[in-house]
Enzyme design. Structure first.
Site, PDB file in Angstrom:
ATOM      1  N   LYS A 292       0.824  -1.211   0.000  1.00  0.00           N
ATOM      2  CA  LYS A 292       0.000   0.000   0.000  1.00  0.00           C
ATOM      3  C   LYS A 292       0.856   1.258   0.000  1.00  0.00           C
ATOM      4  O   LYS A 292       0.586   2.212  -0.742  1.00  0.00           O
ATOM      5  CB  LYS A 292      -0.939  -0.019   1.215  1.00  0.00           C
ATOM      6  CG  LYS A 292      -1.960   1.108   1.240  1.00  0.00           C
ATOM      7  CD  LYS A 292      -3.214   0.705   1.994  1.00  0.00           C
ATOM      8  CE  LYS A 292      -2.996   0.636   3.491  1.00  0.00           C
ATOM      9  NZ  LYS A 292      -3.304   1.904   4.165  1.00  0.00           N
ATOM     10  N   SER A 293       1.905   1.268   0.813  1.00  0.00           N
ATOM     11  CA  SER A 293       2.758   2.461   0.901  1.00  0.00           C
ATOM     12  C   SER A 293       3.414   2.776  -0.443  1.00  0.00           C
ATOM     13  O   SER A 293       3.447   3.927  -0.884  1.00  0.00           O
ATOM     14  CB  SER A 293       3.839   2.254   1.964  1.00  0.00           C
ATOM     15  OG  SER A 293       3.276   2.112   3.244  1.00  0.00           O
TER      16      SER A 293
ATOM     17  N   ARG B  66       2.709   5.989  -3.302  1.00  0.00           N
ATOM     18  CA  ARG B  66       3.826   6.836  -3.739  1.00  0.00           C
ATOM     19  C   ARG B  66       4.089   6.696  -5.242  1.00  0.00           C
ATOM     20  O   ARG B  66       4.458   7.666  -5.904  1.00  0.00           O
ATOM     21  CB  ARG B  66       5.072   6.498  -2.925  1.00  0.00           C
ATOM     22  CG  ARG B  66       4.980   6.973  -1.463  1.00  0.00           C
ATOM     23  CD  ARG B  66       5.979   6.246  -0.566  1.00  0.00           C
ATOM     24  NE  ARG B  66       6.020   6.767   0.796  1.00  0.00           N
ATOM     25  CZ  ARG B  66       5.155   6.441   1.755  1.00  0.00           C
ATOM     26  NH1 ARG B  66       4.160   5.600   1.495  1.00  0.00           N
ATOM     27  NH2 ARG B  66       5.283   6.945   2.971  1.00  0.00           N
TER      28      ARG B  66
ATOM     29  N   ASP C 286       1.466  -1.112  12.189  1.00  0.00           N
ATOM     30  CA  ASP C 286       0.199  -1.593  11.641  1.00  0.00           C
ATOM     31  C   ASP C 286      -0.060  -3.059  11.956  1.00  0.00           C
ATOM     32  O   ASP C 286      -1.180  -3.544  11.758  1.00  0.00           O
ATOM     33  CB  ASP C 286       0.170  -1.400  10.121  1.00  0.00           C
ATOM     34  CG  ASP C 286       0.005   0.054   9.726  1.00  0.00           C
ATOM     35  OD1 ASP C 286      -0.611   0.808  10.497  1.00  0.00           O
ATOM     36  OD2 ASP C 286       0.504   0.440   8.655  1.00  0.00           O
TER      37      ASP C 286
END
Length: 451
Positions: A28-29, A33, A327
């Site tokens: 996801k990160s 980006r 997380d």
């Protein structure tokens, strides 16, 4: 978006051995980006393996709103025609980020040093999360802000006409805050410096370098990371391949450890050193976890992870490890419920300001299923080995990780475990239910029973 959908209760029942070779969705990160940097580059970028979750698709919509062209072809590759730094168009409507904390904070950074106005909204969960940690440094760079009390959404910003470079010490370990300041620094003249006392995930720094920005990372005398970025570069388009998300991989990893007889391999998982705290911790607890086929992909280390059912033991998790696995604490707490003895997890203050107050949500979920735990202000102790666990309904508070973690609990519990809303899982892991069912898990839609 998740904030507009009806709740979908899901129930996980005791599972037989989980087996198979699987892939989890893209990280996801990195997905967020990749869309942002592709939009800010001049030219054509491609992204394979993009996570098609609600969070990431909200970021794609935001980049389209300021002029980037983003399309998906038949084989799933995303094509981005960027508009270049300094060339963002003013969006015509509000920017709706749903539940995407990363998306909204990083986009605020980008917009904050462009001469445009934008209004950000989100779902009930995101609207209660603190934005001041990002908006405060943006104000120092010249951004004007009008927000709800406590700097919460909805929020409107007017980007600085003449942005100022900034030297900023990040007051808490937060990759989102660091990244927002660096992204703002992209369109500010001179050098923007971020000082990071506690290291956090470094995808922004790596991707900035890959897109051609002039960026350096050094350590000062105090051992703090000092990141310097030269503003107003011309970012060059890239072709990216997004590896599997280690946070998403945490769910099948823990499930395979706690469901007897399981043997699961998860392919192509990101192994960035700032993202592997959960794996390190589970190995310390006695987990049978092997990393296979380590390799490089788009500047990041990836590999395959084989996990076999194991007898875990309780440990004290070093507080310094929290930023690398913040997380993953909900699913770690589930693993701890099946470990021998106590697992003590300190340094969890950031869990209070995630999609929900995750620390409280985890504790209440454990208690609802008969698992002894002690919730401190910034810590959690879980006592494993309780008998007859399960049979509880967990309140997810619109938090996808709470929902997934307690469904994993149900796979190994003595009695079924229900979460009040499985619809929120689409925020980060839209294939969760199908993937687990393919491994042998029993997850049922319990809407009819809940009605």
């Amino acid at each position: 978006m998740s904030h507009g959908s009806s709740p979908t209760p899901l129930t996980a029942c005791t599972s037989g051995p989980l087996t198979g070779t699987i892939r989890v969705p893209g990280d996801k990160s990195i997905s967020h980006r990749a869309l942002m940097f592709g939009a800010l580059a001049v030219g054509h970028s491609t992204v394979k393996g993009l996570l098609e979750s609600e969070d990431v698709l909200a970021t794609a919509a935001a980049m389209r709103a300021v002029g980037a062209k983003i399309e998906k072809d038949a084989d799933g590759t995303y094509h981005i025609d960027g508009i270049g730094l300094g060339s963002l168009l003013e969006p015509e409507g509000v920017i709706d980020f749903g539940n995407a904390g990363t998306g909204v904070r990083l986009t605020m950074g980008i917009f904050g040093t462009h001469d445009i106005a934008a209004t950000f909204v989100g779902d009930a969960s995101l609207s209660n999360r603190p934005m001041g940690r990002v908006l405060d440094p943006l104000r120092q760079m010249g951004t004007s802000v009008v927000a709800r009390s406590g700097d919460r959404l909805p929020a409107s910003i007017r980007g600085a006409k003449q942005p100022l470079p900034l030297t900023y010490r990040v007051p808490m370990p937060s990759a989102q805050v660091k990244s927002a300041v660096l992204l703002a620094g992209l369109n500010a003249p001179g050098i923007t410096t971020v000082i990071e006392p506690i290291p956090t995930r470094d995808h922004t720094e790596k991707m900035l370098a890959g897109f051609g920005a002039e960026i350096s990372v050094t350590l000062n005398e105090a051992g703090e990371r000092v990141i310097k970025l030269k503003g107003q570069p011309e970012l060059k388009p890239q072709d990216l391949d997004v590896p599997g998300d280690p946070s998403s991989a945490g769910f099948p990893i823990v499930a395979a450890l706690i469901v007897p007889g399981s043997d699961v391999t998860i392919e192509n998982v990101l192994l960035n050193e700032h993202r592997t705290g959960l794996i390190t911790t589970l190995i310390e607890m006695g987990g049978n976890i092997e990393i296979l086929n380590r390799r490089d992909a788009s500047g990041e280390e990836v590999g395959d992870i084989r996990v076999r059912a194991s007898q875990l033991k309780g440990i004290t998790v070093p507080a310094v490890r929290a930023p690398s696995m913040i997380d993953e604490y909900p699913v770690l707490a589930v693993a701890a419920a099946f470990a021998e003895g106590d697992t003590f997890m300190p340094g969890l203050d950031e869990l209070r300001v995630k999609e929900s107050d995750r620390l409280a949500a985890v504790a209440r979920g454990l208690e609802a299923n008969g698992i002894p735990c002690i919730e401190g202000e910034d810590c959690l102790t879980v006592t494993g080995g309780a008998n007859n666990i399960g049979n509880g309904t967990v309140v997810t508070h619109l938090d996808h990780r709470i929902a997934m973690s307690f469904l994993v609990l149900g796979m190994a519990a003595h009695k079924p475990v229900t979460v009040d809303d499985g619809a929120v899982i689409a925020t980060s892991f839209p294939t969760f239910t199908g993937l687990f069912s393919g491994m042998g898990a029993d997850i049922r839609n319990s809407s009819s029973e809940a009605a």
